[in-house]
Scaffold this active site. Structure first.
Site, PDB file in Angstrom:
ATOM      1  N   CYS A 118      39.597  40.167  32.887  1.00 17.88           N
ATOM      2  CA  CYS A 118      39.413  40.731  34.226  1.00 17.88           C
ATOM      3  C   CYS A 118      40.492  40.316  35.224  1.00 17.88           C
ATOM      4  O   CYS A 118      40.585  40.890  36.311  1.00 17.88           O
ATOM      5  CB  CYS A 118      38.034  40.356  34.752  1.00 17.88           C
ATOM      6  SG  CYS A 118      36.701  40.775  33.616  1.00 17.88           S
ATOM      7  N   HIS A 166      37.923  41.466  42.027  1.00 16.02           N
ATOM      8  CA  HIS A 166      37.491  42.062  40.768  1.00 16.02           C
ATOM      9  C   HIS A 166      36.033  42.461  40.920  1.00 16.02           C
ATOM     10  O   HIS A 166      35.201  41.658  41.376  1.00 16.02           O
ATOM     11  CB  HIS A 166      37.668  41.050  39.628  1.00 16.02           C
ATOM     12  CG  HIS A 166      36.921  41.401  38.393  1.00 16.02           C
ATOM     13  ND1 HIS A 166      37.004  42.648  37.806  1.00 16.02           N
ATOM     14  CD2 HIS A 166      36.051  40.683  37.633  1.00 16.02           C
ATOM     15  CE1 HIS A 166      36.225  42.673  36.742  1.00 16.02           C
ATOM     16  NE2 HIS A 166      35.636  41.497  36.624  1.00 16.02           N
ATOM     17  N   ASN A 168      31.544  46.772  35.994  1.00 17.24           N
ATOM     18  CA  ASN A 168      32.677  45.887  35.745  1.00 17.24           C
ATOM     19  C   ASN A 168      33.601  46.551  34.733  1.00 17.24           C
ATOM     20  O   ASN A 168      33.268  46.660  33.559  1.00 17.24           O
ATOM     21  CB  ASN A 168      32.149  44.549  35.211  1.00 17.24           C
ATOM     22  CG  ASN A 168      33.249  43.548  34.903  1.00 17.24           C
ATOM     23  OD1 ASN A 168      34.414  43.891  34.793  1.00 17.24           O
ATOM     24  ND2 ASN A 168      32.875  42.292  34.742  1.00 17.24           N
TER      25      ASN A 168
END
Length: 325
Positions: free
Chosen positions: A113, A252, A282
């Site tokens: 990520c 993020h 996500n």
């Protein structure tokens, strides 16, 4: 012109089937209320395409925005943990999809990520060498392929997508400073094994490994809120700026609780924090560039705006970089 970089254009690709929380409740014990209250996520996309095709479509959109073609690009960097192949690279596949004779260095990075922030920092330093004029940085993921769809601890969190940015020349610094780091994940709180068959020449066979994403949510939460705050403060110090000098914070898009918790602790106004995990979940390395693209499309970003990009994820890794729009 000095050897600095700036973002010339951004693009995204989130093509696929939109899966609402209510859809997940038909295949596992969960509900829209349970997921949205804990994560801020309401839906996600399960992509039709693999990571390379998503990356290509996002890159093509970014090039159009930047008014460039693939022949203008000197390097392609793709951040991904869900490449269709171990080799060749996803970045090389992106170049091939443009159906051109153009050649340039292409490589992938795997920082989960944090990947797009790392890629942006690498691109800035490549630009500083003076050897490159335009670099494509892409985050692309098809996490739906590596999820256990019976495990609500992970399956409800992730989605597919890609985001891209074209980095070009600037006469002053518009990307950086940055802070990147990794802490050994001793407890393996966020991992995805590269599964292989038993090896014929070993007396002892390797233990069976699960082929899906595994995550210890509380450990990741504690790590994220601690390291992101420290990283933001480090970058502000490097840039000789104060918190109020930053116009936008793009975290993020992992979990709304994480982002809101950090923002509240640091006194960041809600109006400066962009959130879109409600639509996409996500998307790992793709989340920050997708967010940038949506902000650009909504005309939220103005020339001269200072944007703090904050990534964190498996490794455990984190990266924060300052960008001037």
């Amino acid at each position: 012109m000095s050897n600095y970089g700036r973002i010339l254009g951004v693009g995204k690709c989130v093509d696929g089937v939109v899966v609402h929380n209510n859809d997940l409740s038909t295949i596992m014990e969960t509900s829209d209320e349970w997921i949205s209250q804990r994560t801020g996520i309401r839906e996600r996309v399960v992509a039709y395409d693999d990571a390379a095709m998503l990356a290509y479509k996002a890159a093509d959109a970014a090039l159009t925005k930047a008014k460039l073609t693939i022949e203008d690009i000197n390097m392609i960097i793709v951040a991904t943990i869900t490449s269709e192949y171990v080799m060749p690279t996803t970045s090389g596949a992106v170049l091939k999809l443009f159906e051109t004779d153009h050649q340039c260095p292409c490589f992938d990075i795997n920082v989960a990520c944090s990947g797009f922030v790392y890629g942006l920092d690498i691109a800035e330093k490549m630009m500083a060498s003076g050897e490159y004029t335009n670099i494509l940085v892409i985050g692309s993921e098809t996490l739906s392929r590596v999820l256990d769809w019976s495990d609500r601890a992970t399956a409800v969190l992730f989605g597919d997508g890609a985001g891209a940015a074209v980095i070009g020349k600037s006469d002053h610094r518009q990307i950086g400073p940055s802070h990147l780091s990794t802490k050994r994940d001793a407890n393996e709180s966020l991992l995805l094994y590269n599964v292989h068959d038993p090896l014929p020449f070993l007396d002892e066979q390797p233990p069976e490994k699960q082929q899906y994403v595994r995550m210890a949510g509380q450990e990741v939460f504690k790590f994220a809120v601690k390291t992101t705050q420290e990283a933001i403060e480090i970058v502000l110090d490097k840039a000789n700026l104060a918190m109020e000098d930053i116009d936008h914070f793009v975290f993020h898009q992992a979990n709304e609780r994480i982002v809101n918790y950090v923002a509240k602790r640091m006194g960041i106004p809600e109006t400066k924090v962009f959130l879109n995990m409600n639509k996409y979940g996500n998307t790992s390395a793709a989340s920050i560039p997708i967010a940038l693209c949506e902000m650009d499309e909504a005309e939220i970003l103005k020339p001269g705006d200072r944007i703090m990009l904050v990534g964190f994820g498996a490794g455990l890794s984190w990266g924060t970089i300052l960008v001037e729009w």
